[in-house]
Write an enzyme that holds these catalytic residues in place. Structure first.
Site, mmCIF file in Angstrom:
data_model
loop_
_atom_site.group_PDB
_atom_site.id
_atom_site.type_symbol
_atom_site.label_atom_id
_atom_site.label_comp_id
_atom_site.label_asym_id
_atom_site.label_seq_id
_atom_site.Cartn_x
_atom_site.Cartn_y
_atom_site.Cartn_z
ATOM 1 N N GLU A 67 52.602 43.488 56.257
ATOM 2 C CA GLU A 67 52.192 42.214 55.675
ATOM 3 C C GLU A 67 53.174 41.836 54.557
ATOM 4 O O GLU A 67 53.359 42.614 53.618
ATOM 5 C CB GLU A 67 50.772 42.322 55.111
ATOM 6 N N ASP A 124 42.811 31.252 67.039
ATOM 7 C CA ASP A 124 41.797 30.217 67.213
ATOM 8 C C ASP A 124 42.456 28.838 67.265
ATOM 9 O O ASP A 124 41.838 27.832 66.930
ATOM 10 C CB ASP A 124 40.738 30.286 66.112
ATOM 11 N N THR A 128 36.673 39.519 60.732
ATOM 12 C CA THR A 128 36.967 39.445 59.298
ATOM 13 C C THR A 128 36.445 38.134 58.721
ATOM 14 O O THR A 128 36.089 37.202 59.447
ATOM 15 C CB THR A 128 38.473 39.541 59.050
ATOM 16 N N ARG A 129 36.446 38.074 57.401
ATOM 17 C CA ARG A 129 36.009 36.838 56.735
ATOM 18 C C ARG A 129 36.915 35.664 57.098
ATOM 19 O O ARG A 129 36.452 34.533 57.230
ATOM 20 C CB ARG A 129 35.975 37.053 55.224
ATOM 21 N N TYR A 130 38.208 35.935 57.266
ATOM 22 C CA TYR A 130 39.133 34.868 57.648
ATOM 23 C C TYR A 130 38.749 34.294 59.006
ATOM 24 O O TYR A 130 38.690 33.073 59.188
ATOM 25 C CB TYR A 130 40.570 35.399 57.694
ATOM 26 N N GLU A 169 49.434 47.255 63.042
ATOM 27 C CA GLU A 169 48.897 45.904 62.877
ATOM 28 C C GLU A 169 49.943 45.053 62.162
ATOM 29 O O GLU A 169 50.361 45.377 61.045
ATOM 30 C CB GLU A 169 47.581 45.888 62.104
ATOM 31 N N ASP A 198 58.756 42.657 56.133
ATOM 32 C CA ASP A 198 58.977 42.203 57.504
ATOM 33 C C ASP A 198 58.638 43.306 58.504
ATOM 34 O O ASP A 198 59.181 44.406 58.440
ATOM 35 C CB ASP A 198 60.445 41.794 57.641
ATOM 36 N N LYS A 213 53.748 22.660 64.051
ATOM 37 C CA LYS A 213 54.776 21.670 64.359
ATOM 38 C C LYS A 213 55.803 22.244 65.330
ATOM 39 O O LYS A 213 56.247 23.382 65.180
ATOM 40 C CB LYS A 213 55.462 21.200 63.074
ATOM 41 N N ASP A 228 49.913 33.024 61.575
ATOM 42 C CA ASP A 228 50.187 31.626 61.250
ATOM 43 C C ASP A 228 50.638 30.905 62.515
ATOM 44 O O ASP A 228 51.601 31.322 63.163
ATOM 45 C CB ASP A 228 51.293 31.564 60.191
#
Length: 225
Positions: free
Chosen positions: A82, A167, A205-207, A57, A109, A135, A131
């Site tokens: 992460e 999303d 997940t909560r996010y 992941e 990384d 832009k 993320d």
């Protein structure tokens, strides 16, 4: 200055935001060294010889999805990457509280870890709600760059799966275009529900529940040719 094998690709935001809670900080000091992924080339199955599969992941956030999948599939080794220290601290807490023995963590990384993996050593890769870097001048920071897709194709077994979720509508289109341009991946979706409906094994997940993007979540499952 000596150049690293992977120049920094800003595919993530802040490395640390708020202070880490004392209990989590203690686990980072004591448990993380025990479950940290090797920082040299390694065979993941040597970390867990009884593992039926190995999953990766990339950008696990707070570790909810990774921990839940690990709890659901004790016979699978899950390696999570992460760079965000608060997320790592949260993930280590999940590992401790759930007594998980099948999780390894790369606190940095993901490309460095991927470079250390043997060819065809993974069955699955998850990249969930990364993320979006909205832009245009920051699109080069998005994770699914052609060179990353090449690296993922190398470490995935034929028939292995890459799941990407977002999303953000523009990011979904951007990512789909780039994966389909790769000669290594196939998208087997036949109808809109194939990407609009969460996969049966998905863990919300909560996010994700915050719905911070501009569209309902979409899920792209690609197969390594």
């Amino acid at each position: 200055m000596e150049e690293t094998a992977h120049p920094l690709m800003r595919s993530y935001g802040r490395i640390k935001s708020r202070p880490i809670k004392p209990r989590q900080a203690a686990l980072v000091e004591t448990l993380l060294p025990q479950i940290r992924a090797p920082q040299v080339p390694f065979d993941p199955r040597e970390l867990m010889p009884e593992a039926r599969e190995v999953w990766l992941e990339i950008g696990f956030g707070g570790g909810e999805h990774m921990a839940a999948q690990a709890g659901r599939a004790a016979e699978v080794l899950i390696i999570g990457c992460e760079p965000f220290l608060n997320g790592v601290a949260s993930a280590v807490r999940h590992v401790s509280e759930q007594g998980l023995k099948n999780v390894r963590i790369q606190d940095g990384d993901a490309r460095e870890l991927i470079a250390h993996l043997p060819d065809a050593s993974l069955e699955r890769v998850f990249i969930l709600f990364p993320d979006p870097w909205p832009k245009a001048r920051h699109h080069k920071r998005r994770i699914l760059q052609p060179e990353v897709l090449e690296d993922l194709a190398r470490v995935l077994k034929p028939g292995g799966r890459l799941r990407f979720a977002t999303d953000v509508a523009g990011y979904a289109d951007w990512a789909l275009e780039r994966v389909l341009a790769s000669p290594h991946f196939e998208w087997q979706a036949e109808r809109a529900d194939d990407w609009r409906t969460p996969p049966a094994d998905h863990i919300t997940t909560r996010y994700e529940e915050k719905r911070l993007g501009d569209c309902a979540p979409v899920f792209f499952d690609f197969v390594r040719k």
